[in-house]
Motif scaffolding. Sequence first.
Motif, PDB file in Angstrom:
ATOM      1  N   HIS A   4       0.836  -1.209   0.000  1.00  0.00           N
ATOM      2  CA  HIS A   4       0.000   0.000   0.000  1.00  0.00           C
ATOM      3  C   HIS A   4       0.867   1.254   0.000  1.00  0.00           C
ATOM      4  CE1 HIS A   4      -3.614   2.405   1.005  1.00  0.00           C
ATOM      5  NE2 HIS A   4      -2.760   3.149   1.693  1.00  0.00           N
ATOM      6  N   SER A   5       1.927   1.251   0.802  1.00  0.00           N
ATOM      7  CA  SER A   5       2.788   2.421   0.939  1.00  0.00           C
ATOM      8  C   SER A   5       3.645   2.665  -0.295  1.00  0.00           C
ATOM      9  CB  SER A   5       3.700   2.273   2.160  1.00  0.00           C
ATOM     10  OG  SER A   5       2.929   2.171   3.335  1.00  0.00           O
ATOM     11  N   LYS A   6       3.810   1.647  -1.146  1.00  0.00           N
ATOM     12  CA  LYS A   6       4.670   1.765  -2.323  1.00  0.00           C
ATOM     13  C   LYS A   6       4.218   2.899  -3.244  1.00  0.00           C
ATOM     14  CE  LYS A   6       6.715  -1.001  -6.036  1.00  0.00           C
ATOM     15  NZ  LYS A   6       6.755  -2.339  -6.688  1.00  0.00           N
ATOM     16  N   LYS A   7       2.906   3.114  -3.342  1.00  0.00           N
ATOM     17  CA  LYS A   7       2.378   4.169  -4.210  1.00  0.00           C
ATOM     18  C   LYS A   7       2.856   5.538  -3.734  1.00  0.00           C
ATOM     19  CE  LYS A   7      -1.959   6.192  -5.854  1.00  0.00           C
ATOM     20  NZ  LYS A   7      -3.461   6.138  -5.777  1.00  0.00           N
ATOM     21  N   LEU A   8       2.803   5.771  -2.426  1.00  0.00           N
ATOM     22  CA  LEU A   8       3.257   7.039  -1.871  1.00  0.00           C
ATOM     23  C   LEU A   8       4.766   7.207  -2.038  1.00  0.00           C
ATOM     24  CD1 LEU A   8       2.832   9.615  -0.095  1.00  0.00           C
ATOM     25  CD2 LEU A   8       3.257   8.127   1.893  1.00  0.00           C
ATOM     26  N   LEU A   9       5.508   6.152  -1.715  1.00  0.00           N
ATOM     27  CA  LEU A   9       6.972   6.236  -1.793  1.00  0.00           C
ATOM     28  C   LEU A   9       7.440   6.455  -3.229  1.00  0.00           C
ATOM     29  CD1 LEU A   9       7.910   3.398   0.740  1.00  0.00           C
ATOM     30  CD2 LEU A   9       7.586   5.844   1.162  1.00  0.00           C
ATOM     31  N   ASN A  10       6.832   5.760  -4.165  1.00  0.00           N
ATOM     32  CA  ASN A  10       7.195   5.941  -5.575  1.00  0.00           C
ATOM     33  C   ASN A  10       6.877   7.358  -6.058  1.00  0.00           C
ATOM     34  OD1 ASN A  10       8.102   3.323  -5.755  1.00  0.00           O
ATOM     35  ND2 ASN A  10       6.265   2.531  -6.757  1.00  0.00           N
ATOM     36  N   HIS A  11       5.758   7.892  -5.584  1.00  0.00           N
ATOM     37  CA  HIS A  11       5.320   9.229  -6.003  1.00  0.00           C
ATOM     38  C   HIS A  11       6.363  10.278  -5.641  1.00  0.00           C
ATOM     39  CE1 HIS A  11       2.350  12.322  -7.046  1.00  0.00           C
ATOM     40  NE2 HIS A  11       2.751  12.984  -5.964  1.00  0.00           N
ATOM     41  N   TYR A  12       7.035  10.102  -4.511  1.00  0.00           N
ATOM     42  CA  TYR A  12       8.030  11.070  -4.060  1.00  0.00           C
ATOM     43  C   TYR A  12       9.460  10.591  -4.266  1.00  0.00           C
ATOM     44  CZ  TYR A  12       4.337  13.953  -2.156  1.00  0.00           C
ATOM     45  OH  TYR A  12       3.237  14.758  -2.035  1.00  0.00           O
ATOM     46  N   LEU A  18       8.429   5.051  11.102  1.00  0.00           N
ATOM     47  CA  LEU A  18       7.227   4.222  11.193  1.00  0.00           C
ATOM     48  C   LEU A  18       6.075   4.943  10.502  1.00  0.00           C
ATOM     49  CD1 LEU A  18       5.652   1.779  12.437  1.00  0.00           C
ATOM     50  CD2 LEU A  18       5.181   3.268  14.394  1.00  0.00           C
ATOM     51  N   ILE A  19       5.423   4.251   9.563  1.00  0.00           N
ATOM     52  CA  ILE A  19       4.250   4.817   8.897  1.00  0.00           C
ATOM     53  C   ILE A  19       3.117   3.799   8.919  1.00  0.00           C
ATOM     54  CG2 ILE A  19       5.607   6.312   7.380  1.00  0.00           C
ATOM     55  CD1 ILE A  19       5.118   4.338   5.102  1.00  0.00           C
TER      56      ILE A  19
END
Length: 279
Positions: free
Chosen positions: A39-47, A80-81
């Motif tokens: 799930h977090s991959k989308k946010l991390l990739n975006h930035y 931590l997220i």
Amino acid sequence: MSGTLYIVATPLGNLEDITFRAVRILKEADLIAAEDTRHSKKLLNHYGITTPTMACHEHNETSKAQDLVQRLENGSTIALISDAGTPLISDPGYRLVSLARDKGIPVVPVPGCNAAITGLSASGLPTDTFLFLGFPPRKQGSLNTFLDNTARHKGTLIFYESPRRIIRLISSAITAFGDRQACLARELTKQYEEFLRGPLSKILDTLETRETIKGECVLFIEGDDEQSAGLSPEQMEAMIMDGLNQNMGTGELAKNIARLANCPKAQVYDMILAVKKRS
């Protein structure tokens, strides 16, 4: 020298809702402990964040906390997220933070989004005093007790709930609190963000007309106001006497009068017992 554990708030849905500091911390950390790495991959990739990730969720947190604290003791910096919003607020992370605290490891919050506060600010309900209650119990009996115990709190009540159980929660709240003013916030910050405001019964009627309800929900309910009762004590007592004369059960009678009087079911229940004792 130990490293630092950062508690980093992430967007609820809109990827623009993240601070410059949060992006920097996520880039500079040695490891990101995420509730769901996919799930977090989308946010991390975006930035463009390429920091390694490790899953840390409610099912493995007890074991992962030991590993993460050991890394921190060895000097690693860990962020931590959660999937959305501020970690630990009805999300995993408490065991990790508690263990890090016990070990004397610095724990630093990086503030940002939180669904409860975000929704409260636009709910139209009082914001000076509020009580965050998180996800209510799933079993009906436990839910009824849970709501009855909060019925007389004066501040705005805040609940998280899944779309599958939101109708049940609102219906149960009407029984426990009466038909109070409320606001349902759904899909906060996302494309189909929605606020439903008005009496609980109106929100319930709106939801019951829909084939499906989607998105995580935050329900805000006004606190107890003794002046807002729709019936006087004398009127309520007369209705109690009438119901008892018709051999109505105590629970059913309390439920019916509470709805009409716009007051907690527990309060009416106590009145019924007092009337019975005098009879």
